[in-house]
Design a protein around this motif. Structure first.
Motif, PDB file in Angstrom:
ATOM      1  N   LEU A  11      65.514 -92.908  37.875  1.00 23.89           N
ATOM      2  CA  LEU A  11      64.626 -94.196  37.573  1.00 23.89           C
ATOM      3  C   LEU A  11      63.247 -93.960  38.112  1.00 23.89           C
ATOM      4  O   LEU A  11      62.397 -94.495  37.514  1.00 23.89           O
ATOM      5  CB  LEU A  11      65.373 -95.454  38.043  1.00 23.89           C
ATOM      6  CG  LEU A  11      66.473 -96.072  37.211  1.00 23.89           C
ATOM      7  CD1 LEU A  11      67.266 -97.144  37.950  1.00 23.89           C
ATOM      8  CD2 LEU A  11      66.122 -96.252  36.045  1.00 23.89           C
ATOM      9  N   VAL A  12      63.120 -93.288  39.254  1.00 20.82           N
ATOM     10  CA  VAL A  12      61.660 -93.168  39.918  1.00 20.82           C
ATOM     11  C   VAL A  12      61.023 -92.139  38.925  1.00 20.82           C
ATOM     12  O   VAL A  12      59.680 -92.380  38.640  1.00 20.82           O
ATOM     13  CB  VAL A  12      61.805 -92.492  41.473  1.00 20.82           C
ATOM     14  CG1 VAL A  12      60.786 -92.074  41.838  1.00 20.82           C
ATOM     15  CG2 VAL A  12      62.439 -93.717  42.261  1.00 20.82           C
ATOM     16  N   TYR A  15      59.650 -93.983  35.911  1.00 22.55           N
ATOM     17  CA  TYR A  15      58.706 -95.019  36.379  1.00 22.55           C
ATOM     18  C   TYR A  15      57.533 -94.238  36.383  1.00 22.55           C
ATOM     19  O   TYR A  15      56.543 -94.735  35.870  1.00 22.55           O
ATOM     20  CB  TYR A  15      59.205 -95.855  37.394  1.00 22.55           C
ATOM     21  CG  TYR A  15      57.946 -96.383  38.123  1.00 22.55           C
ATOM     22  CD1 TYR A  15      57.617 -97.893  37.384  1.00 22.55           C
ATOM     23  CD2 TYR A  15      57.297 -96.163  39.246  1.00 22.55           C
ATOM     24  CE1 TYR A  15      56.629 -98.446  37.973  1.00 22.55           C
ATOM     25  CE2 TYR A  15      56.150 -96.786  39.531  1.00 22.55           C
ATOM     26  CZ  TYR A  15      55.674 -98.034  39.036  1.00 22.55           C
ATOM     27  OH  TYR A  15      54.744 -98.894  39.566  1.00 22.55           O
ATOM     28  N   HIS A  16      57.430 -93.122  37.271  1.00 25.23           N
ATOM     29  CA  HIS A  16      56.376 -92.362  37.329  1.00 25.23           C
ATOM     30  C   HIS A  16      55.736 -91.721  35.927  1.00 25.23           C
ATOM     31  O   HIS A  16      54.529 -91.710  35.557  1.00 25.23           O
ATOM     32  CB  HIS A  16      56.192 -91.169  38.357  1.00 25.23           C
ATOM     33  CG  HIS A  16      56.477 -91.918  39.780  1.00 25.23           C
ATOM     34  ND1 HIS A  16      55.303 -92.309  40.248  1.00 25.23           N
ATOM     35  CD2 HIS A  16      57.010 -91.784  40.650  1.00 25.23           C
ATOM     36  CE1 HIS A  16      55.466 -92.751  41.493  1.00 25.23           C
ATOM     37  NE2 HIS A  16      56.700 -92.581  41.782  1.00 25.23           N
ATOM     38  N   LYS A  19      54.365 -94.848  33.770  1.00 28.45           N
ATOM     39  CA  LYS A  19      53.067 -94.964  34.626  1.00 28.45           C
ATOM     40  C   LYS A  19      51.982 -94.279  34.290  1.00 28.45           C
ATOM     41  O   LYS A  19      50.689 -94.407  34.060  1.00 28.45           O
ATOM     42  CB  LYS A  19      53.353 -95.106  36.165  1.00 28.45           C
ATOM     43  CG  LYS A  19      52.190 -95.848  37.023  1.00 28.45           C
ATOM     44  CD  LYS A  19      52.796 -96.003  38.482  1.00 28.45           C
ATOM     45  CE  LYS A  19      51.611 -96.622  39.182  1.00 28.45           C
ATOM     46  NZ  LYS A  19      51.936 -96.625  40.621  1.00 28.45           N
TER      47      LYS A  19
END
Length: 102
Positions: A11-12, A15-16, A19
């Motif tokens: 998930l990180v 997300y990045h 983003k």
């Protein structure tokens, strides 16, 4: 615990990637390239597009998702096996109680 950590890491990354402000894709591509290079040799750095870095990141994320899925299936199989053996033991215990009651 391992699956939870892998899901958080996935998930990180996701997300990045969405983003777009982080250099996660570029770092992953550079790390993969450094695995195959001999430090004694000099190579000209070719400039890759951001699309290549994103595609490599998506490939790494797909591999991570596959590992997460395989781990979850393994845990499910282990849990179902435990339930099966617990059921067999309970059934054996009931049969023993019936025999003692006679």
């Amino acid at each position: 615990m391992w699956n939870f950590g892998m899901i958080v890491l996935f998930l990180v990354f996701f997300y990045h990637l969405l983003k777009g402000t982080s250099d996660v894709s570029r770092n992953i591509l550079d790390n993969l390239k450094s695995l195959r290079q001999n430090p004694d040799e000099y190579h000209f750095r070719s400039r890759e597009s951001s699309t290549t870095a994103i595609l490599v990141t998506l490939g790494v994320m797909a591999a991570m998702a596959l590992v997460i899925i395989i781990n979850c299936i393994f845990l499910h199989v282990v849990y179902r096996t435990f339930q099966f053996f617990a059921y067999q033991e309970e059934k054996k215990r009931e049969e023993m109680n019936k025999k003692e009651g006679l």
